[in-house]
Design a protein around this motif. Structure first.
Motif: not given
Length: 200
Positions: A163-173, A175-183, A185-193
């Motif tokens: 799965k990781l070999q096929a991935a363009d982007d990876v979210i490491e899940n 730790s906690d929800l706060t961390n996940l939200k930040r990840k 949000a970062d990806l969202h910005q990246f995709y918008m760009d």
């Protein structure tokens, strides 16, 4: 732009897709579409009941999923018949919903994105990744199964490595929800760009 979201069992796909939805991104979920195509008003359901008999329906006319699951697990040829009927319909309906979705980008959530070659429909593959021991403990807690059953489910899926070999982007899940939200949000910005540079 279409992002394909996938990951192993209990990796946190639903949580991640929910966070994208909260930001206002349209999400099309293959599991939900799979249920929609066999609703009582859909032609697929009458084909299923003609093939397996009326006893495959519940009293309210909807599909008796657990009975159907028993049959197709026990009989490979029935499973193949069902897949040949449903896979094209699910694919068609997913594409229709993606087509209608508005926004800079949209997300197609599919546990079997890579296995069913649905990654051919998307521009980028996003894998939600979790260490196997966390997957196992979450699966045991969520589905009330023993360790060996959880292990069987994980083993039956495409490996993390593939799965990781096929991935363009990876979210490491892991730790906690706060961390996940930040990840997210970062990806969202990246995709918008990326979406902006696509359009320009």
């Amino acid at each position: 732009m279409i992002i394909g979201l996938t990951g192993g069992i209990a990796s946190g796909k639903s949580q991640v897709s929910k966070l994208f939805e909260e930001i206002g991104i349209k999400v099309v979920d293959a599991d939900i579409v799979a249920r929609q195509v066999v609703e009582p008003s859909q032609p697929a359901l009458s084909k299923i009941s003609q093939h397996f008999g009326q006893s495959i329906l519940l009293a309210d006319g909807s599909l008796n999923r657990s009975k159907l699951r028993e049959i197709v697990f026990a009989q490979q040829h029935q499973k193949e018949w069902l897949n040949e009927l449903l896979h094209p319909l699910i694919r068609q309906e997913m594409l229709r919903q993606l087509e209608q979705a508005k926004g800079a980008y949209k997300i197609l959530v599919a546990p079997l994105l890579l296995e069913n070659k649905l990654n051919q429909l998307v521009d980028r593959v996003l894998v939600v990744d979790t260490p196997v021991d966390i997957q196992l403990s979450r699966t045991m807690a969520r589905d009330a199964v023993e360790l060996h059953q959880a292990q069987q489910i994980v083993d039956a899926q495409m490996s993390r490595e593939l799965k990781l070999q096929a991935a363009d982007d990876v979210i490491e899940n892991n730790s906690d929800l706060t961390n996940l939200k930040r990840k997210v949000a970062d990806l969202h910005q990246f995709y918008m760009d990326i979406a902006k540079s696509h359009d320009s």
